[in-house]
Scaffold this motif. Sequence first.
Motif, mmCIF file in Angstrom:
data_model
loop_
_atom_site.group_PDB
_atom_site.id
_atom_site.type_symbol
_atom_site.label_atom_id
_atom_site.label_comp_id
_atom_site.label_asym_id
_atom_site.label_seq_id
_atom_site.Cartn_x
_atom_site.Cartn_y
_atom_site.Cartn_z
ATOM 1 N N ASP A 138 0.781 -1.168 0.093
ATOM 2 C CA ASP A 138 -0.005 0.039 0.140
ATOM 3 C C ASP A 138 1.141 1.091 -0.071
ATOM 4 N N LEU A 139 1.986 1.142 0.551
ATOM 5 C CA LEU A 139 2.882 2.540 1.000
ATOM 6 C C LEU A 139 3.628 2.779 -0.396
ATOM 7 N N GLU A 184 12.905 2.198 6.693
ATOM 8 C CA GLU A 184 13.160 2.684 5.401
ATOM 9 C C GLU A 184 12.750 4.306 5.007
ATOM 10 N N ARG A 185 11.688 4.963 6.000
ATOM 11 C CA ARG A 185 11.446 6.188 5.591
ATOM 12 C C ARG A 185 11.908 6.965 6.967
ATOM 13 N N GLY A 191 10.005 13.593 7.608
ATOM 14 C CA GLY A 191 9.205 14.472 8.784
ATOM 15 C C GLY A 191 7.632 14.628 8.619
ATOM 16 N N ALA A 192 7.066 13.710 7.831
ATOM 17 C CA ALA A 192 5.657 13.492 7.561
ATOM 18 C C ALA A 192 5.071 12.806 8.950
ATOM 19 N N LEU A 193 3.377 13.222 8.929
ATOM 20 C CA LEU A 193 2.673 12.256 9.238
ATOM 21 C C LEU A 193 1.992 11.420 8.482
ATOM 22 N N LEU A 194 2.123 10.094 8.626
ATOM 23 C CA LEU A 194 1.377 9.292 7.839
ATOM 24 C C LEU A 194 0.144 8.741 8.349
ATOM 25 N N ILE A 248 7.295 9.361 0.515
ATOM 26 C CA ILE A 248 6.710 9.891 1.730
ATOM 27 C C ILE A 248 7.608 10.866 2.246
ATOM 28 N N PRO A 249 7.066 12.210 2.548
ATOM 29 C CA PRO A 249 7.981 13.374 2.792
ATOM 30 C C PRO A 249 8.758 12.856 4.227
#
Length: 270
Positions: free
Chosen positions: A138-139, A197-198, A152-155, A149-150
């Motif tokens: 999905d990711l 990984e992110r 520092g993001a909130l996923l 995915i940026p």
Amino acid sequence: MCSPETIIGAASAEPPDPSRRTRAAGTAEQGGTPAPHVPRGAVRDLTHVLSTAWPVFELYVKPMEMRRLANLAEHEYNAFELTYNEHIGTHVDAPAHFDDDGLTVEQIPAQNLVAPLAVVRVRERAARDNLTELSVDDLLRWESRHGRIPDGALLAVDNGWSERIDVPGAFLNYDEKEGHYRHPGISVEAAHFLVEERSVVGVGIDTPSLEPGNRPADPFTHRVLLPAGLYGIENLAHLDTVPDIGATVVVGAPKHAGGTGGPARILAFV
């Protein structure tokens, strides 16, 4: 769209230097102080209303209590006393929730509470399979459309679950025959991917837990995300009102000493 840098700059812990004029601050009237920057764009509230009727896992959490302390007629002011668990309603899980050495809720850095918002949607699958889990695939599919995915993001994971809150029994979705709850969660593999990984600051979901409902006593996803220093948000609302990418989220986490989490107001600038 509003960037986290813009909002962080406006809410910096250090007071602005009145002698400096920035494009973000706008043009002040001659002789006055610079006008404060207000992020442009619409604001979306991703928070459920918390009340004494909020559905809880009663094995772990008691319903909220709300007691009137004063009323205007008798006391010349209104006031209530609230009693509730830290992990009720739309709330933050601090790293300390699953790590004795982890950050408590008041220690989460302010800059981590203002973040790019990345929303992965699995609504259709969740409608068919109430126990579905966010997967690494999905990711990766999300990234094939929107880019990495940026940092520092909130996923956040949109299962379409917040729409169930006003349907009695549908939010926790307890299965009497199976003896467990039926709501989506985040797979352990996806949690490891996000940690290793992110570079996200937190992970949120619109269901009652980061775990799928059939394993509340086996919080494996929590044990991956929180000890790694990420925070979690459970019971997000209205994720359908924000884009997959491009919004900035502000997590209004509580700030009580030593807290493992607490109800929060989650706002997104779009």
